[in-house]
Design an enzyme around this catalytic site. Structure first.
Site, mmCIF file in Angstrom:
data_model
loop_
_atom_site.group_PDB
_atom_site.id
_atom_site.type_symbol
_atom_site.label_atom_id
_atom_site.label_comp_id
_atom_site.label_asym_id
_atom_site.label_seq_id
_atom_site.Cartn_x
_atom_site.Cartn_y
_atom_site.Cartn_z
ATOM 1 N N ARG A 34 -6.248 0.560 11.640
ATOM 2 C CA ARG A 34 -8.095 0.174 11.042
ATOM 3 C C ARG A 34 -8.599 -0.476 11.290
ATOM 4 O O ARG A 34 -9.190 -0.993 11.182
ATOM 5 C CB ARG A 34 -7.575 -0.426 9.742
ATOM 6 C CG ARG A 34 -6.157 0.013 8.849
ATOM 7 C CD ARG A 34 -6.225 0.571 7.888
ATOM 8 N NE ARG A 34 -7.288 0.950 7.390
ATOM 9 C CZ ARG A 34 -6.736 0.931 5.856
ATOM 10 N NH1 ARG A 34 -5.319 0.456 5.499
ATOM 11 N NH2 ARG A 34 -7.341 0.447 4.942
ATOM 12 N N ASP A 84 -8.522 8.896 5.652
ATOM 13 C CA ASP A 84 -7.678 8.277 5.003
ATOM 14 C C ASP A 84 -6.346 9.383 4.818
ATOM 15 O O ASP A 84 -6.237 10.512 5.200
ATOM 16 C CB ASP A 84 -8.084 7.423 3.592
ATOM 17 C CG ASP A 84 -7.208 6.469 3.206
ATOM 18 O OD1 ASP A 84 -7.273 5.735 3.447
ATOM 19 O OD2 ASP A 84 -6.462 6.625 2.568
ATOM 20 N N TYR A 160 2.393 6.519 -3.088
ATOM 21 C CA TYR A 160 1.017 6.625 -3.925
ATOM 22 C C TYR A 160 1.086 7.847 -5.892
ATOM 23 O O TYR A 160 -0.102 7.772 -5.719
ATOM 24 C CB TYR A 160 -0.259 6.629 -3.870
ATOM 25 C CG TYR A 160 -0.689 5.383 -1.873
ATOM 26 C CD1 TYR A 160 -1.115 4.067 -2.960
ATOM 27 C CD2 TYR A 160 -0.470 5.692 -1.047
ATOM 28 C CE1 TYR A 160 -1.024 3.201 -2.343
ATOM 29 C CE2 TYR A 160 0.160 4.524 -0.179
ATOM 30 C CZ TYR A 160 -0.901 3.779 -1.276
ATOM 31 O OH TYR A 160 -0.962 2.465 0.180
#
Ligand code: CP3
Length: 370
Positions: A34, A84, A160
């Site tokens: 990140r 992402d 998710y």
């Protein structure tokens, strides 16, 4: 065999790729999970200009700028695609949005038999913006450092997709795992095959290494991890292309947060590098990966606790030294051995002072120079 020609500039810093492939290097390469993101004021300005995170990620020119931002500040040895992991379930039609300060959300989470039956490998045209970004970043890098492409592991994506958002206890997906494993297996199969097609398209577009983020593998019980995470990560790896458009080998990295106790299982993965979090002792991990079954030993990536970067630079410096010492002196003579790629044990925290990152990168290079 004729070498495929490539229109990309030759690579000037191959330290990261060499370490991935187990080859000796002049110093320990470093990058940060990140590394492009909210801790950088210039990133926050760019996101404001784009409007929101997805507007930034879906615009190849802006995604290129975001990717390069940390490289302008720090002497990092690799770039990572600005995107992402959730682009894939978004392309499956689950309706991704990022609520400021709340993290990702899916409008249509997958919860029942009908939802699972409707899932399919997405049309890669919907992800064209990612492949365009890869090609654009690769051109902009002009051979400075290699570009890492990435995707989420089938299990982490499923977390998710089923929870619909971040979760504290993973109750919904774990209930599915124990009550309807058949449904979860179907989700994971589709995720694995989608991620494989997606990563292969990134490789074709110019990614020089690929990484699978198994961020939530560590929440699984022993036994469940092997069945519901590891097996499907392996299913991805088995389908990946070995070489990029320029004919060069494309190393594969697998990072399982909280996976330290399963390194003996993970070394069977068809990958070149295992990422480990800060709970792992690097010397023990190195020992576990070295000289196994005659196969090329995997290298190790990690594992500074990201919160270390909140301490004063002198402490950061000492912790870098400690991490390098924990791994020990890298092998300099063997053609292939377990090498060290310095990184954090998880993604950088958004409140991290950038000057402390500078101290970290500088210390890795200074203390590891052979
Ligand atoms: O610099 C880089 O590493 C490249 C970009 C990158 C992002 N996400 C950009 C991003 C990468 C490699 C990821 C991977 C990712 N995304 C993971 C795996 C890595 C990990 O940290 O475990 C996961 C679990 C996600 C899912 C995700 N995306 C979450 C939970 C969030 C919100 C909160 C958070 O942790 O940042 C995102 C949004 C996101 N992805 C941001 C960035 C820069 C912040 C969004 C914003 O700018 O508002």
């Amino acid at each position: 065999m004729t070498e495929p020609t490539s229109s990309f500039a030759p690579l000037r810093n191959d330290t990261f790729l060499r370490a991935c492939l187990g080859q000796p290097t002049d110093y320990t390469p470093v990058w940060l999970m990140r590394q492009a993101g909210r801790y950088l004021p210039e990133y926050r300005a760019l996101r404001a200009q784009a409007g929101n995170f997805m507007a930034l990620a879906t615009n190849p020119a802006l995604a290129t700028e975001a990717t390069l931002q940390p490289l302008e500040r720090f002497a990092l040895d690799a770039a990572i695609l600005f995107s992402d992991i959730l682009t894939v379930p978004d392309a499956m039609g689950l309706g991704l949005s990022f609520q400021q300060g709340e993290g990702p959300q899916f409008a249509r989470p997958v919860r029942d038999e009908a939802g699972v039956a409707a899932l399919a490998i997405p049309d890669m045209d919907k992800l064209r913006y990612v492949f365009d970004a890869v090609a654009s970043i690769r051109r902009a890098l002009a051979g400075r450092v290699p570009l890492i492409g990435f995707a989420g592991s089938p299990w982490t994506l499923a977390c998710y997709m089923v929870e619909g958002a971040a979760s504290k206890d993973y109750r919904t997906i774990k209930t599915l795992l124990y009550a309807r494993p058949d449904l979860l297996h179907r989700i994971l199969t589709i995720n694995a095959d989608s991620v494989a097609v997606y990563l292969n398209a990134q490789i074709d577009a110019g990614a020089q290494a690929v990484m699978v983020f198994d961020s939530w593998g560590g929440v699984l019980a022993d036994g469940a991890f092997q069945t519901f995470s590891l097996a499907y990560t392996q299913r991805v790896l088995q389908q990946l292309k070995r070489h990029g458009a320029d004919g060069k080998e494309v190393p594969r990295i697998v990072f399982t947060k909280g996976g330290g106790q399963w390194l003996r299982d993970m070394r069977a993965l068809d990958c070149d590098v295992l990422g480990v979090d800060w709970t792992v002792n690097l010397a023990t991990a190195r020992e576990q990966l070295s000289g196994h079954d005659g196969q090329r030993p995997q290298s190790l990536q990690g594992n500074l606790d990201p919160i270390t970067l909140f301490a004063p630079p002198a402490t950061v410096d000492a912790e870098v030294q400690r991490t390098l010492a924990a791994f020990g002196a890298p092998e300099q003579n063997a053609a292939h051995s377990c090498q060290h790629i310095f990184n954090l044990g998880h993604g950088i925290n958004q409140h991290t002072p950038p000057e402390h990152v500078a101290a970290m990168v500088e210390a890795v290079h200074r203390y590891s120079r052979r």
